[in-house]
Scaffold this motif. Structure first.
Motif, PDB file in Angstrom:
ATOM      1  N   ILE A 107       0.866  -1.174   0.000  1.00  0.00           N
ATOM      2  CA  ILE A 107       0.000   0.000   0.000  1.00  0.00           C
ATOM      3  C   ILE A 107       0.902   1.223   0.000  1.00  0.00           C
ATOM      4  O   ILE A 107       1.933   1.255   0.687  1.00  0.00           O
ATOM      5  CB  ILE A 107      -0.936   0.021   1.217  1.00  0.00           C
ATOM      6  CG1 ILE A 107      -1.939  -1.147   1.136  1.00  0.00           C
ATOM      7  CG2 ILE A 107      -1.689   1.341   1.321  1.00  0.00           C
ATOM      8  CD1 ILE A 107      -2.861  -1.237   2.335  1.00  0.00           C
ATOM      9  N   ALA A 108       0.522   2.228  -0.779  1.00  0.00           N
ATOM     10  CA  ALA A 108       1.322   3.452  -0.857  1.00  0.00           C
ATOM     11  C   ALA A 108       0.414   4.668  -0.874  1.00  0.00           C
ATOM     12  O   ALA A 108      -0.781   4.572  -1.186  1.00  0.00           O
ATOM     13  CB  ALA A 108       2.211   3.441  -2.096  1.00  0.00           C
ATOM     14  N   GLN A 109       0.999   5.808  -0.564  1.00  0.00           N
ATOM     15  CA  GLN A 109       0.307   7.086  -0.633  1.00  0.00           C
ATOM     16  C   GLN A 109       1.166   8.075  -1.387  1.00  0.00           C
ATOM     17  O   GLN A 109       2.390   7.927  -1.475  1.00  0.00           O
ATOM     18  CB  GLN A 109      -0.014   7.597   0.773  1.00  0.00           C
ATOM     19  CG  GLN A 109      -1.010   6.723   1.521  1.00  0.00           C
ATOM     20  CD  GLN A 109      -1.372   7.276   2.887  1.00  0.00           C
ATOM     21  OE1 GLN A 109      -0.591   7.991   3.494  1.00  0.00           O
ATOM     22  NE2 GLN A 109      -2.551   6.932   3.374  1.00  0.00           N
ATOM     23  N   LEU A 110       0.515   9.104  -1.938  1.00  0.00           N
ATOM     24  CA  LEU A 110       1.241  10.150  -2.646  1.00  0.00           C
ATOM     25  C   LEU A 110       1.954  11.080  -1.671  1.00  0.00           C
ATOM     26  O   LEU A 110       1.406  11.429  -0.624  1.00  0.00           O
ATOM     27  CB  LEU A 110       0.283  10.984  -3.495  1.00  0.00           C
ATOM     28  CG  LEU A 110      -0.084  10.502  -4.896  1.00  0.00           C
ATOM     29  CD1 LEU A 110      -1.081  11.469  -5.521  1.00  0.00           C
ATOM     30  CD2 LEU A 110       1.137  10.345  -5.782  1.00  0.00           C
ATOM     31  N   ASP A 111       3.159  11.477  -2.042  1.00  0.00           N
ATOM     32  CA  ASP A 111       3.883  12.522  -1.328  1.00  0.00           C
ATOM     33  C   ASP A 111       4.580  13.355  -2.381  1.00  0.00           C
ATOM     34  O   ASP A 111       5.641  12.983  -2.885  1.00  0.00           O
ATOM     35  CB  ASP A 111       4.883  11.927  -0.340  1.00  0.00           C
ATOM     36  CG  ASP A 111       5.609  13.001   0.463  1.00  0.00           C
ATOM     37  OD1 ASP A 111       5.087  14.128   0.547  1.00  0.00           O
ATOM     38  OD2 ASP A 111       6.691  12.724   0.994  1.00  0.00           O
ATOM     39  N   GLY A 112       3.984  14.468  -2.767  1.00  0.00           N
ATOM     40  CA  GLY A 112       4.493  15.217  -3.899  1.00  0.00           C
ATOM     41  C   GLY A 112       4.318  14.414  -5.170  1.00  0.00           C
ATOM     42  O   GLY A 112       3.275  13.808  -5.402  1.00  0.00           O
ATOM     43  N   SER A 113       5.356  14.365  -5.995  1.00  0.00           N
ATOM     44  CA  SER A 113       5.294  13.604  -7.244  1.00  0.00           C
ATOM     45  C   SER A 113       5.731  12.156  -7.063  1.00  0.00           C
ATOM     46  O   SER A 113       5.881  11.425  -8.049  1.00  0.00           O
ATOM     47  CB  SER A 113       6.162  14.271  -8.314  1.00  0.00           C
ATOM     48  OG  SER A 113       7.522  14.295  -7.908  1.00  0.00           O
ATOM     49  N   ASP A 114       5.950  11.744  -5.823  1.00  0.00           N
ATOM     50  CA  ASP A 114       6.371  10.379  -5.518  1.00  0.00           C
ATOM     51  C   ASP A 114       5.253   9.608  -4.814  1.00  0.00           C
ATOM     52  O   ASP A 114       4.306  10.189  -4.269  1.00  0.00           O
ATOM     53  CB  ASP A 114       7.583  10.379  -4.587  1.00  0.00           C
ATOM     54  CG  ASP A 114       8.812  10.997  -5.219  1.00  0.00           C
ATOM     55  OD1 ASP A 114       8.950  10.920  -6.458  1.00  0.00           O
ATOM     56  OD2 ASP A 114       9.631  11.551  -4.477  1.00  0.00           O
ATOM     57  N   ILE A 115       5.398   8.289  -4.806  1.00  0.00           N
ATOM     58  CA  ILE A 115       4.640   7.458  -3.880  1.00  0.00           C
ATOM     59  C   ILE A 115       5.583   7.028  -2.766  1.00  0.00           C
ATOM     60  O   ILE A 115       6.792   6.917  -2.966  1.00  0.00           O
ATOM     61  CB  ILE A 115       4.033   6.211  -4.547  1.00  0.00           C
ATOM     62  CG1 ILE A 115       5.128   5.325  -5.175  1.00  0.00           C
ATOM     63  CG2 ILE A 115       2.966   6.588  -5.555  1.00  0.00           C
ATOM     64  CD1 ILE A 115       4.670   3.919  -5.510  1.00  0.00           C
ATOM     65  N   VAL A 116       5.016   6.802  -1.587  1.00  0.00           N
ATOM     66  CA  VAL A 116       5.770   6.285  -0.454  1.00  0.00           C
ATOM     67  C   VAL A 116       5.035   5.051   0.055  1.00  0.00           C
ATOM     68  O   VAL A 116       3.823   5.094   0.303  1.00  0.00           O
ATOM     69  CB  VAL A 116       5.898   7.322   0.678  1.00  0.00           C
ATOM     70  CG1 VAL A 116       6.639   6.720   1.858  1.00  0.00           C
ATOM     71  CG2 VAL A 116       6.625   8.563   0.175  1.00  0.00           C
ATOM     72  N   TYR A 117       5.755   3.938   0.196  1.00  0.00           N
ATOM     73  CA  TYR A 117       5.157   2.693   0.674  1.00  0.00           C
ATOM     74  C   TYR A 117       4.887   2.794   2.171  1.00  0.00           C
ATOM     75  O   TYR A 117       5.793   3.112   2.949  1.00  0.00           O
ATOM     76  CB  TYR A 117       6.084   1.515   0.387  1.00  0.00           C
ATOM     77  CG  TYR A 117       6.130   1.126  -1.070  1.00  0.00           C
ATOM     78  CD1 TYR A 117       5.407   0.035  -1.546  1.00  0.00           C
ATOM     79  CD2 TYR A 117       6.888   1.859  -1.986  1.00  0.00           C
ATOM     80  CE1 TYR A 117       5.436  -0.316  -2.883  1.00  0.00           C
ATOM     81  CE2 TYR A 117       6.917   1.522  -3.325  1.00  0.00           C
ATOM     82  CZ  TYR A 117       6.192   0.435  -3.770  1.00  0.00           C
ATOM     83  OH  TYR A 117       6.212   0.099  -5.097  1.00  0.00           O
ATOM     84  N   VAL A 118       3.648   2.515   2.574  1.00  0.00           N
ATOM     85  CA  VAL A 118       3.265   2.625   3.986  1.00  0.00           C
ATOM     86  C   VAL A 118       2.870   1.275   4.583  1.00  0.00           C
ATOM     87  O   VAL A 118       2.694   1.165   5.803  1.00  0.00           O
ATOM     88  CB  VAL A 118       2.122   3.640   4.172  1.00  0.00           C
ATOM     89  CG1 VAL A 118       2.571   5.031   3.763  1.00  0.00           C
ATOM     90  CG2 VAL A 118       0.881   3.232   3.386  1.00  0.00           C
ATOM     91  N   ALA A 119       2.718   0.252   3.774  1.00  0.00           N
ATOM     92  CA  ALA A 119       2.450  -1.107   4.275  1.00  0.00           C
ATOM     93  C   ALA A 119       2.883  -2.080   3.200  1.00  0.00           C
ATOM     94  O   ALA A 119       2.742  -1.804   2.007  1.00  0.00           O
ATOM     95  CB  ALA A 119       0.976  -1.292   4.611  1.00  0.00           C
ATOM     96  N   ARG A 120       3.403  -3.240   3.616  1.00  0.00           N
ATOM     97  CA  ARG A 120       3.899  -4.193   2.616  1.00  0.00           C
ATOM     98  C   ARG A 120       4.033  -5.581   3.221  1.00  0.00           C
ATOM     99  O   ARG A 120       4.482  -5.735   4.361  1.00  0.00           O
ATOM    100  CB  ARG A 120       5.256  -3.739   2.075  1.00  0.00           C
ATOM    101  CG  ARG A 120       5.860  -4.678   1.015  1.00  0.00           C
ATOM    102  CD  ARG A 120       7.051  -4.010   0.357  1.00  0.00           C
ATOM    103  NE  ARG A 120       7.784  -4.903  -0.521  1.00  0.00           N
ATOM    104  CZ  ARG A 120       7.444  -5.189  -1.768  1.00  0.00           C
ATOM    105  NH1 ARG A 120       6.343  -4.646  -2.279  1.00  0.00           N
ATOM    106  NH2 ARG A 120       8.174  -5.996  -2.510  1.00  0.00           N
ATOM    107  N   VAL A 121       3.622  -6.578   2.438  1.00  0.00           N
ATOM    108  CA  VAL A 121       3.909  -7.982   2.731  1.00  0.00           C
ATOM    109  C   VAL A 121       4.666  -8.504   1.520  1.00  0.00           C
ATOM    110  O   VAL A 121       4.133  -8.508   0.406  1.00  0.00           O
ATOM    111  CB  VAL A 121       2.630  -8.799   2.973  1.00  0.00           C
ATOM    112  CG1 VAL A 121       2.969 -10.278   3.137  1.00  0.00           C
ATOM    113  CG2 VAL A 121       1.889  -8.280   4.202  1.00  0.00           C
ATOM    114  N   ALA A 122       5.907  -8.908   1.721  1.00  0.00           N
ATOM    115  CA  ALA A 122       6.794  -9.236   0.603  1.00  0.00           C
ATOM    116  C   ALA A 122       6.948 -10.736   0.422  1.00  0.00           C
ATOM    117  O   ALA A 122       6.898 -11.516   1.377  1.00  0.00           O
ATOM    118  CB  ALA A 122       8.155  -8.592   0.807  1.00  0.00           C
ATOM    119  N   VAL A 123       7.157 -11.127  -0.822  1.00  0.00           N
ATOM    120  CA  VAL A 123       7.536 -12.480  -1.190  1.00  0.00           C
ATOM    121  C   VAL A 123       8.968 -12.410  -1.706  1.00  0.00           C
ATOM    122  O   VAL A 123       9.257 -11.603  -2.602  1.00  0.00           O
ATOM    123  CB  VAL A 123       6.613 -13.043  -2.286  1.00  0.00           C
ATOM    124  CG1 VAL A 123       7.117 -14.401  -2.772  1.00  0.00           C
ATOM    125  CG2 VAL A 123       5.189 -13.162  -1.766  1.00  0.00           C
TER     126      VAL A 123
END
Length: 220
Positions: A107-123
């Motif tokens: 899950i990510a949110q916008l921060d300016g012209s970027d996205i920032v990942y705020v939650a993640r479950v990785a494989v």
């Protein structure tokens, strides 16, 4: 020098401390005092005092003739995620999606012209770009970013994308205004987004909106 457009309650010392933390960009894990002062526009004595304060607080350490941040800095970003209650809500859904697809989910949110990942479950997979909570990528070249940008009015998209990216990533896809708007119109029409090696070779992902101001994706 005081900053423009700040009110009487603005704390310049706090802003300078945050500037020093943000000076440590990708590829610059260790910086000399001179490099920090140059990157932030601060006088060397001011930069030195801030770095030593961060060191005393555990957010920085002396290393190889310079300074480096410590993992404690991650607490600043994690505090945001915890305060939103996002991880507790998102975790079971991300884990369920990962179990179904055998692909990482974020899950990510916008921060300016970027996205920032705020939650993640990785494989675990061999990929060209490392992703974790707090990772920043240019929004337009990611499926997560396309979904979030497509939800904005056109004039807001222009304003957001006019801000320089702070990701340190040079994306492969650099569309003009017409191509960009066509891509976002397609996302609005179908309700989800796809990217295919637009950010970097070997990076493909799909994303869909999951809540106001955020999106979830599964990369391949």
């Amino acid at each position: 020098m005081a900053r423009a457009d700040t009110g009487p309650d603005f704390i310049e010392a706090l802003a300078r401390g945050l500037d020093v933390i943000k000076a440590f960009q990708p590829g610059r894990p260790v910086m000399s005092l001179t490099e920090v002062a140059t990157a932030t526009g601060l006088a060397r004595p001011t930069a030195r005092r801030i770095l030593l304060t961060l060191q005393d607080l555990g957010y920085a350490r002396a290393e190889r003739g310079g300074f480096a941040l410590t993992p404690r800095v991650l607490e600043l970003g994690v505090t945001y995620v915890r305060s939103m209650g996002l991880w507790e809500v998102a975790r079971p859904h991300l884990e369920h999606l990962v179990a179904q697809t055998n692909e990482s989910s974020s899950i990510a949110q916008l921060d300016g012209s970027d996205i920032v990942y705020v939650a993640r479950v990785a494989v675990p997979k061999i990929v060209t770009l490392s992703v974790q909570i707090g990772t920043r990528f240019p929004a337009l070249q990611t499926s997560l970013g396309k979904v979030l940008l497509a939800a904005l009015p056109p004039e807001e998209v222009e304003r957001v994308l006019a801000e320089p990216s702070r990701s340190g990533i040079e994306p492969r896809w650099r569309p003009g205004a017409e191509e960009r708007e066509a891509a976002l119109r397609a996302v609005r029409a179908r309700g989800w987004a796809l990217t295919d090696e637009e950010l970097a070779l070997g990076i493909r992902s799909v994303a869909a909106p999951c809540a106001t101001g955020s999106a979830t994706s599964s990369p391949r």
